[in-house]
Design a protein around this motif. Sequence first.
Motif, PDB file in Angstrom:
ATOM      1  N   LEU A  46      -8.591 123.607 -94.774  1.00 22.88           N
ATOM      2  CA  LEU A  46      -7.291 122.778 -93.846  1.00 22.88           C
ATOM      3  C   LEU A  46      -7.389 122.778 -92.475  1.00 22.88           C
ATOM      4  O   LEU A  46      -8.603 123.397 -91.774  1.00 22.88           O
ATOM      5  CB  LEU A  46      -6.493 123.727 -94.521  1.00 22.88           C
ATOM      6  N   SER A  47      -6.733 121.872 -91.618  1.00 20.80           N
ATOM      7  CA  SER A  47      -6.211 122.072 -90.214  1.00 20.80           C
ATOM      8  C   SER A  47      -5.679 122.618 -90.517  1.00 20.80           C
ATOM      9  O   SER A  47      -4.076 121.746 -90.764  1.00 20.80           O
ATOM     10  CB  SER A  47      -6.544 120.221 -89.636  1.00 20.80           C
ATOM     11  N   VAL A  48      -5.034 123.820 -89.074  1.00 20.39           N
ATOM     12  CA  VAL A  48      -4.154 123.957 -88.569  1.00 20.39           C
ATOM     13  C   VAL A  48      -3.032 123.235 -87.482  1.00 20.39           C
ATOM     14  O   VAL A  48      -1.443 123.087 -88.085  1.00 20.39           O
ATOM     15  CB  VAL A  48      -4.290 125.858 -88.431  1.00 20.39           C
TER      16      VAL A  48
ATOM     17  N   PHE B 265       1.558 130.436 -90.888  1.00 20.68           N
ATOM     18  CA  PHE B 265       0.906 131.374 -91.553  1.00 20.68           C
ATOM     19  C   PHE B 265      -0.648 130.912 -92.671  1.00 20.68           C
ATOM     20  O   PHE B 265      -0.034 129.174 -93.011  1.00 20.68           O
ATOM     21  CB  PHE B 265       1.557 131.637 -93.455  1.00 20.68           C
ATOM     22  N   VAL B 266      -1.462 131.515 -92.207  1.00 19.34           N
ATOM     23  CA  VAL B 266      -2.916 131.105 -93.043  1.00 19.34           C
ATOM     24  C   VAL B 266      -3.525 132.132 -93.656  1.00 19.34           C
ATOM     25  O   VAL B 266      -3.907 132.878 -92.911  1.00 19.34           O
ATOM     26  CB  VAL B 266      -3.720 130.728 -91.409  1.00 19.34           C
ATOM     27  N   GLY B 267      -3.732 131.533 -94.665  1.00 21.16           N
ATOM     28  CA  GLY B 267      -3.870 132.408 -95.706  1.00 21.16           C
ATOM     29  C   GLY B 267      -5.751 132.169 -95.772  1.00 21.16           C
ATOM     30  O   GLY B 267      -6.062 131.318 -96.212  1.00 21.16           O
TER      31      GLY B 267
ATOM     32  N   ALA C 178      -7.572 129.635 -97.048  1.00 26.74           N
ATOM     33  CA  ALA C 178      -7.066 128.718 -98.339  1.00 26.74           C
ATOM     34  C   ALA C 178      -4.952 128.267 -98.407  1.00 26.74           C
ATOM     35  O   ALA C 178      -4.940 127.117 -99.353  1.00 26.74           O
ATOM     36  CB  ALA C 178      -7.086 129.402 -99.265  1.00 26.74           C
ATOM     37  N   VAL C 179      -4.929 128.598 -97.464  1.00 26.41           N
ATOM     38  CA  VAL C 179      -3.223 127.791 -97.293  1.00 26.41           C
ATOM     39  C   VAL C 179      -2.676 128.306 -96.155  1.00 26.41           C
ATOM     40  O   VAL C 179      -3.052 128.769 -94.937  1.00 26.41           O
ATOM     41  CB  VAL C 179      -2.465 128.537 -98.667  1.00 26.41           C
ATOM     42  N   VAL C 180      -2.248 126.904 -95.620  1.00 28.04           N
ATOM     43  CA  VAL C 180      -1.190 126.798 -94.137  1.00 28.04           C
ATOM     44  C   VAL C 180      -0.096 126.676 -94.231  1.00 28.04           C
ATOM     45  O   VAL C 180       0.019 124.939 -95.490  1.00 28.04           O
ATOM     46  CB  VAL C 180      -2.856 125.759 -93.205  1.00 28.04           C
ATOM     47  N   ILE C 181       1.091 127.389 -94.023  1.00 21.96           N
ATOM     48  CA  ILE C 181       2.268 127.061 -94.059  1.00 21.96           C
ATOM     49  C   ILE C 181       2.553 126.520 -92.430  1.00 21.96           C
ATOM     50  O   ILE C 181       2.114 128.375 -91.904  1.00 21.96           O
ATOM     51  CB  ILE C 181       2.958 128.102 -94.702  1.00 21.96           C
ATOM     52  N   ALA C 182       3.961 126.132 -91.889  1.00 20.94           N
ATOM     53  CA  ALA C 182       4.108 126.195 -91.291  1.00 20.94           C
ATOM     54  C   ALA C 182       6.000 125.994 -90.889  1.00 20.94           C
ATOM     55  O   ALA C 182       6.388 125.227 -92.081  1.00 20.94           O
ATOM     56  CB  ALA C 182       3.604 124.797 -89.786  1.00 20.94           C
TER      57      ALA C 182
END
Length: 232
Positions: A93-95, A113-115, A173-177
């Motif tokens: 994943l790319s933030v 959010f970066v898990g 594992a997960v990125v949410i913006a």
Amino acid sequence: MHIEVHLFAGVAEAVGARTWSGDLPEEATVADLFARLAAEHPSAAALLRISFASVNHAYTTPDTVLVAGDEIAILPPVSGGEEALFEITDAPLSVENVLKKVRNPLCGAVNLFVGTVREMTEGKRTVELAYEAYTPMAVKTMQQIADEIEERWPGAHVAMSHRIGRLEIEEAAVVIAVATPHRAASYEAGRYAIERLKEIVPVWKKEVWSDGTQWMGHQQGPWNPLRPGSEG
């Protein structure tokens, strides 16, 4: 009638297959399907009791009547034109890529959010995590979360990416913006996004420890994806 059912995570492991197919009486319900599977695969019975079914990418109740040709999946408790705002991917994943999807001239704040995969959990050392997802429904429920956020926090823009496959320690594992006109809303909506994702998006992780493994799902109380979103 003949049906085929997609199985995931611990249910698939207990059954020993990713799909189950068989004949059920006309007007059979989701509850009838679960009873049949539990009878055929006793090792899956305990997990089936806390699992939900989806029919045609929508969570359903036990009394839902099944029809030949339905796309059916059994989902154990969970812990995806222009570039897709919501995705399930096996690539790192790319933030920055997720951030670019929500930036716009009207936003005054972006909550990211970066898990990541941590090494120690309650005294156990994690070697790696293995994620899997029911991809079409995961993407659809991510969109649902974004719709809920945009209704509660007008002007919000949301993007979510979740990794599947094997992940090493410290990998994302997960990125949410979440971009909003004002900073307070970005904090509130960002927290809502990750907590809601853990409630309804069908993604599972298998924790591989130095002394064993376990499928992990939703970790914030009894799993009920049919419950409306919590108040923001």
